[in-house]
Motif scaffolding. Structure first.
Motif, PDB file in Angstrom:
ATOM      1  N   UNK A  89       0.847  -1.184   0.000  1.00 42.81           N
ATOM      2  CA  UNK A  89       0.000   0.000   0.000  1.00 42.81           C
ATOM      3  C   UNK A  89       0.885   1.238   0.000  1.00 42.81           C
ATOM      4  N   UNK A  90       0.294   2.354  -0.407  1.00 40.99           N
ATOM      5  CA  UNK A  90       1.056   3.594  -0.513  1.00 40.99           C
ATOM      6  C   UNK A  90       1.700   3.960   0.820  1.00 40.99           C
ATOM      7  N   UNK A  91       2.889   4.536   0.727  1.00 37.69           N
ATOM      8  CA  UNK A  91       3.549   5.107   1.903  1.00 37.69           C
ATOM      9  C   UNK A  91       4.076   6.463   1.471  1.00 37.69           C
ATOM     10  N   UNK A  92       3.423   7.521   1.970  1.00 31.75           N
ATOM     11  CA  UNK A  92       3.655   8.877   1.502  1.00 31.75           C
ATOM     12  C   UNK A  92       3.920   9.812   2.686  1.00 31.75           C
ATOM     13  N   UNK A  93       4.250  11.077   2.449  1.00 39.04           N
ATOM     14  CA  UNK A  93       4.612  11.958   3.567  1.00 39.04           C
ATOM     15  C   UNK A  93       3.596  11.976   4.705  1.00 39.04           C
ATOM     16  N   UNK A  94       2.309  11.913   4.376  1.00 38.34           N
ATOM     17  CA  UNK A  94       1.294  11.890   5.431  1.00 38.34           C
ATOM     18  C   UNK A  94       1.458  10.657   6.318  1.00 38.34           C
ATOM     19  N   UNK A  95       1.731   9.523   5.694  1.00 37.70           N
ATOM     20  CA  UNK A  95       1.893   8.280   6.462  1.00 37.70           C
ATOM     21  C   UNK A  95       3.138   8.345   7.340  1.00 37.70           C
TER      22      UNK A  95
END
Length: 355
Positions: free
Chosen positions: A62-68
């Motif tokens: 799953x996505x892992x982005x700055x928010x995460x």
């Protein structure tokens, strides 16, 4: 857990499976509309080797982005990160530069700043110089190159390099020589039994800064993983091999070390199989001596703590990881602790001070 100074995390990864070229982009586009169906397909479609290596697919599928990352880091004073290449799949022409361009816009509204980018270059290719130049033009934050060299003959261990001993290839070394001309460092990731390759490289290129990722990843030193670590004697062989090579590397002043990555499943602790995370005492007793060995061998000025998130997230949270790091060096003077958590990363990667 309180830090009297800001933190730089010099090793994280980000990915957007739908909108960037990744290994799992195709299944995500096909099945991502139904999370349960997608997760089931990943669980049963991935090879046993891949599943074992990552521990659980939910941390990579799953996505892992700055928010995460910001959520993971919410309790910590992390001000800057260094993004290290994360297997961008577009490798035609200058396709790898796409990751650098993507990262340039990714952190614009993030509470954590992007301090530096360590990008991917296939150094053996004849166009390596043009790709390096394109990376630099794509971002002023481009500070280094990583081409993963971790390779093991055991088919039960994921391979991150197309063949063994790529570092001995004359074309590859010609590409590596370009980094010094561009004032870039090289992030070197080898498994423990390959570290003699890094010894040779660091001697041949004394003007180039090498950053050893993940302390040289001693496979199975904490317990069985694939064919490694099945007995105490086998684990001792891994430990001694790892220590011997690290002592050789410590004699070479152009080699730095990231204190990171020791909670990937390949190290053999087995934390990824548990329903509760390891306690601080468990971490101190199991992994603590390995970190202390590296700190003693290389000294405070050549080491930096890093998270390797989200890859190590399968074993523990970011706050638990940094609690462990803090406990390891709680008896160090504050100035030395600041070097390990902030100053060394800023110096080695030539980051602007946003603290």
């Amino acid at each position: 857990m309180k830090f009297p100074f800001p933190i730089i995390d010099p090793h994280i990864h980000q990915w957007d499976l739908l909108n960037t070229p990744r290994i799992l982009s195709w299944p995500k586009r096909l099945l991502g509309w139904n999370r349960k169906l997608y997760d089931t397909a990943i669980r049963f479609g991935a090879s046993e080797t891949d599943r074992r290596y990552v521990g659980r697919a939910d941390y990579v599928a799953h996505d892992y982005l700055p928010h995460d990352y910001g959520q993971d880091a919410a309790q910590l004073p992390i001000k800057q990160v260094v993004h290290v290449e994360a297997e961008w799949r577009d490798r035609e022409g200058q396709g790898l530069v796409g990751e650098t361009r993507w990262l340039e816009g990714l952190f614009r509204n993030s509470p954590v700043a992007l301090g530096g980018i360590v990008g991917h270059v296939e150094l053996q290719r004849p166009d390596a110089g043009a790709v390096i130049t394109a990376h630099r033009q794509a971002s002023p934050r481009f500070v280094g190159v990583r081409q993963m060299l971790a390779f093991d003959l055991d088919p039960g261990i994921m391979r991150f390099c197309p063949r063994p001993y790529l570092s001995r290839d004359a074309h590859w070394r010609a590409g590596l020589a370009l980094l010094e001309q561009h004032n870039l460092s090289f992030d070197a990731w080898f498994f423990h039994h390959q570290l003699d390759e890094l010894v040779v490289l660091a001697r041949q290129f004394p003007g180039l800064t090498f950053v050893l990722d993940h302390m040289g990843t001693p496979i199975g030193v904490g317990g069985q993983f694939a064919s490694y670590g099945r007995t105490e004697a086998a684990r001792d062989v891994t430990l001694r091999t790892w220590q011997m090579h690290l002592q050789e590397l410590a004699e070479l002043p152009n080699v730095m070390v990231k204190l990171s990555g020791l909670f990937m499943p390949v190290v053999g602790w087995g934390y990824e199989h548990r329903t509760t995370p390891p306690t601080l005492d468990e971490l101190m007793q199991g992994a603590g001596p390995l970190f202390e060995f590296v700190l003693q061998a290389f000294g405070v000025d050549r080491c930096m703590f890093a998270s390797n998130f989200p890859m190590d997230k399968v074993s523990l949270s970011l706050s638990q990881l940094y609690e462990f790091y803090a406990a390891l060096v709680a008896h160090y003077p504050e100035a030395e602790r600041r070097k390990l958590f902030h100053d060394n990363a800023a110096r080695i990667y030539r980051l602007g001070d946003l603290s």
